[in-house]
Scaffold this motif. Structure first.
Motif, mmCIF file in Angstrom:
data_model
loop_
_atom_site.group_PDB
_atom_site.id
_atom_site.type_symbol
_atom_site.label_atom_id
_atom_site.label_comp_id
_atom_site.label_asym_id
_atom_site.label_seq_id
_atom_site.Cartn_x
_atom_site.Cartn_y
_atom_site.Cartn_z
ATOM 1 N N ALA A 1 0.829 -1.208 0.000
ATOM 2 C CA ALA A 1 0.000 0.000 0.000
ATOM 3 C C ALA A 1 0.864 1.258 0.000
ATOM 4 N N LEU A 2 1.946 1.262 0.774
ATOM 5 C CA LEU A 2 2.806 2.445 0.829
ATOM 6 C C LEU A 2 3.609 2.613 -0.461
ATOM 7 N N LYS A 3 3.938 1.512 -1.126
ATOM 8 C CA LYS A 3 4.622 1.622 -2.421
ATOM 9 C C LYS A 3 3.679 2.165 -3.489
ATOM 10 N N ALA A 4 2.397 1.758 -3.415
ATOM 11 C CA ALA A 4 1.410 2.242 -4.378
ATOM 12 C C ALA A 4 0.985 3.680 -4.083
ATOM 13 N N SER A 5 1.032 4.084 -2.801
ATOM 14 C CA SER A 5 0.602 5.439 -2.410
ATOM 15 C C SER A 5 1.662 6.053 -1.504
ATOM 16 N N PRO A 6 2.833 6.394 -2.054
ATOM 17 C CA PRO A 6 3.931 6.906 -1.215
ATOM 18 C C PRO A 6 3.618 8.236 -0.540
ATOM 19 N N GLN A 7 2.579 8.935 -1.003
ATOM 20 C CA GLN A 7 2.233 10.219 -0.374
ATOM 21 C C GLN A 7 1.733 10.040 1.050
ATOM 22 N N PHE A 8 1.349 8.819 1.420
ATOM 23 C CA PHE A 8 0.869 8.572 2.770
ATOM 24 C C PHE A 8 1.978 8.108 3.719
ATOM 25 N N ALA A 9 3.180 7.936 3.197
ATOM 26 C CA ALA A 9 4.315 7.567 4.050
ATOM 27 C C ALA A 9 4.832 8.810 4.765
ATOM 28 N N PRO A 10 5.480 8.660 5.921
ATOM 29 C CA PRO A 10 6.060 9.819 6.616
ATOM 30 C C PRO A 10 7.067 10.538 5.727
ATOM 31 N N LEU A 11 7.101 11.869 5.843
ATOM 32 C CA LEU A 11 8.041 12.650 5.049
ATOM 33 C C LEU A 11 9.474 12.324 5.461
ATOM 34 N N ARG A 12 10.347 12.217 4.468
ATOM 35 C CA ARG A 12 11.733 11.883 4.735
ATOM 36 C C ARG A 12 12.591 12.631 3.715
ATOM 37 N N PRO A 13 13.759 13.178 4.125
ATOM 38 C CA PRO A 13 14.609 13.908 3.172
ATOM 39 C C PRO A 13 14.957 13.059 1.962
ATOM 40 N N ALA A 14 15.006 13.722 0.794
ATOM 41 C CA ALA A 14 15.310 12.996 -0.443
ATOM 42 C C ALA A 14 16.703 12.394 -0.410
ATOM 43 N N VAL A 15 17.630 13.085 0.258
ATOM 44 C CA VAL A 15 18.999 12.604 0.373
ATOM 45 C C VAL A 15 19.265 12.298 1.844
ATOM 46 N N GLY A 16 19.660 11.097 2.109
ATOM 47 C CA GLY A 16 19.922 10.715 3.504
ATOM 48 C C GLY A 16 20.074 9.215 3.625
ATOM 49 N N ILE A 17 20.213 8.769 4.842
ATOM 50 C CA ILE A 17 20.388 7.343 5.114
ATOM 51 C C ILE A 17 19.009 6.693 5.221
ATOM 52 N N ASP A 18 18.789 5.637 4.468
ATOM 53 C CA ASP A 18 17.524 4.904 4.569
ATOM 54 C C ASP A 18 17.429 4.225 5.930
ATOM 55 N N PRO A 19 16.249 4.246 6.560
ATOM 56 C CA PRO A 19 16.097 3.600 7.873
ATOM 57 C C PRO A 19 16.271 2.096 7.764
ATOM 58 N N GLU A 20 16.884 1.504 8.787
ATOM 59 C CA GLU A 20 17.085 0.054 8.787
ATOM 60 C C GLU A 20 15.783 -0.696 9.038
ATOM 61 N N LEU A 21 14.813 -0.026 9.684
ATOM 62 C CA LEU A 21 13.486 -0.601 9.903
ATOM 63 C C LEU A 21 12.513 0.170 9.021
ATOM 64 N N SER A 22 11.907 -0.490 8.037
ATOM 65 C CA SER A 22 11.017 0.195 7.099
ATOM 66 C C SER A 22 9.744 0.651 7.792
ATOM 67 N N ASP A 23 9.018 1.555 7.118
ATOM 68 C CA ASP A 23 7.758 2.045 7.676
ATOM 69 C C ASP A 23 6.754 0.902 7.842
ATOM 70 N N ALA A 24 6.724 -0.022 6.874
ATOM 71 C CA ALA A 24 5.802 -1.157 6.970
ATOM 72 C C ALA A 24 6.158 -2.050 8.155
ATOM 73 N N GLU A 25 7.468 -2.247 8.386
ATOM 74 C CA GLU A 25 7.894 -3.041 9.539
ATOM 75 C C GLU A 25 7.547 -2.328 10.844
ATOM 76 N N LEU A 26 7.711 -1.007 10.866
ATOM 77 C CA LEU A 26 7.403 -0.241 12.072
ATOM 78 C C LEU A 26 5.912 -0.309 12.403
ATOM 79 N N VAL A 27 5.053 -0.191 11.386
ATOM 80 C CA VAL A 27 3.607 -0.305 11.595
ATOM 81 C C VAL A 27 3.273 -1.686 12.158
ATOM 82 N N THR A 28 3.850 -2.713 11.579
ATOM 83 C CA THR A 28 3.595 -4.081 12.036
ATOM 84 C C THR A 28 4.064 -4.278 13.470
#
Length: 292
Positions: free
Chosen positions: A19-46
């Protein structure tokens, strides 16, 4: 964790990730340049849903439990401050996921809704009330169902007879049901195509203008007669269906600890309430999809 919980976690992760890949506008805002989180948003929700379902009210205790028992699902787990900070940034995402999961069930088309509100206490002592970051939002109110005064907020819930949340609002303790419900129903996706939808509430949902507004939206309101009123239609259903509303809130309070949220700031309370609503929605969604 048992196999059923692992299955729910896997299904919820896959659904949320897609769902977040299909609708990325609903994911938390994150800088375009930076370190990707080791725990994804989907994992955090779960992870947040899995915390709420077994009744872990302490984030630190939950993360210690997860490190011992859930490494097969979450290879990386943050420390408590990082978990709390990222969780607060998920409020809009969780609110959207609640609606998305509810619409993905066969229960969404139910033609009967119940509506009610319940206290969400936020500390009783007077000194707490004066110094808390919640001062000005949390206040003192009265719960007629339990004949008690409380300090905190009020959760207004619109749900199907199976307990599936259709709409909700978190307000001050003294916000009137008649003022809050129109705001919940203002979502066009909630009432569109629902002509003849039945709405069952208690005696607080009254007023000629209020009922006329519901009728204009295609909703039929059933409620007990107030003192001095003639008996209203559907009165034979009120007693069992009022028990349904009480049962829904009992699930929130006794099984997923709604009033033991531990929030001390507006953002903290909001995300913990959303966490519990999402947990119940996810459990109903999973059972519905699995035919249980």
């Amino acid at each position: 964790m048992d196999a059923d919980m692992d299955t729910l976690a896997t299904a919820l992760y896959v659904k949320t990730d897609d769902a977040l890949k299909a609708s990325p506008q609903f994911a938390p805002l994150r800088p375009a340049v930076g370190i990707d989180p080791e725990l994804s948003d989907a994992e955090l929700v779960t992870l947040a849903v899995m915390q709420a379902l077994p009744g872990f009210t302490s984030e630190a205790r939950w993360l210690r439990h997860a490190r011992e028992h859930l490494r097969h699902l979450f290879p990386y787990l943050p420390r408590q401050p990082g978990y709390n900070k990222r969780l607060r940034g998920l409020a809009a995402t969780m609110s959207w996921l609640i609606s998305m999961l509810a619409r993905d069930t066969t229960l969404w088309t139910d033609d009967v809704w119940v509506v009610d509100s319940t206290p969400v206490e936020c500390g009783r002592p007077g000194e707490t009330a004066r110094r808390s970051d919640l001062a000005g939002w949390a206040g003192y109110g009265y719960c007629a169902s339990h004949s008690r005064y409380f300090r905190g907020l009020r959760l207004h819930m619109l749900a199907t007879l199976h307990g599936l949340p259709a709409g909700f609002a978190l307000t001050g303790a003294r916000a009137g049901e008649r003022q809050v419900l129109p705001g919940i129903l203002a979502d066009p996706g909630l009432t569109s195509g629902r002509a003849g939808q039945i709405l069952i509430g208690d005696k607080n949902y009254f007023g000629a203008d209020f009922e006329a507004g519901l009728a204009q939206a295609g909703l039929t309101l059933l409620r007990p007669a107030r003192k001095g009123e003639a008996e209203r239609a559907g009165s034979q259903f009120f007693k069992p269906l009022r028990q349904t509303a009480e049962s829904i809130f009992d699930t929130y309070k006794d099984q997923i600890d709604l009033e033991r949220h531990g929030g001390r700031t507006p953002a903290g309370v909001v995300i913990r309430v959303l966490q519990r609503i999402l947990a119940l929605t996810a459990a109903i969604w999973h059972n519905d999809r699995a035919g249980q």
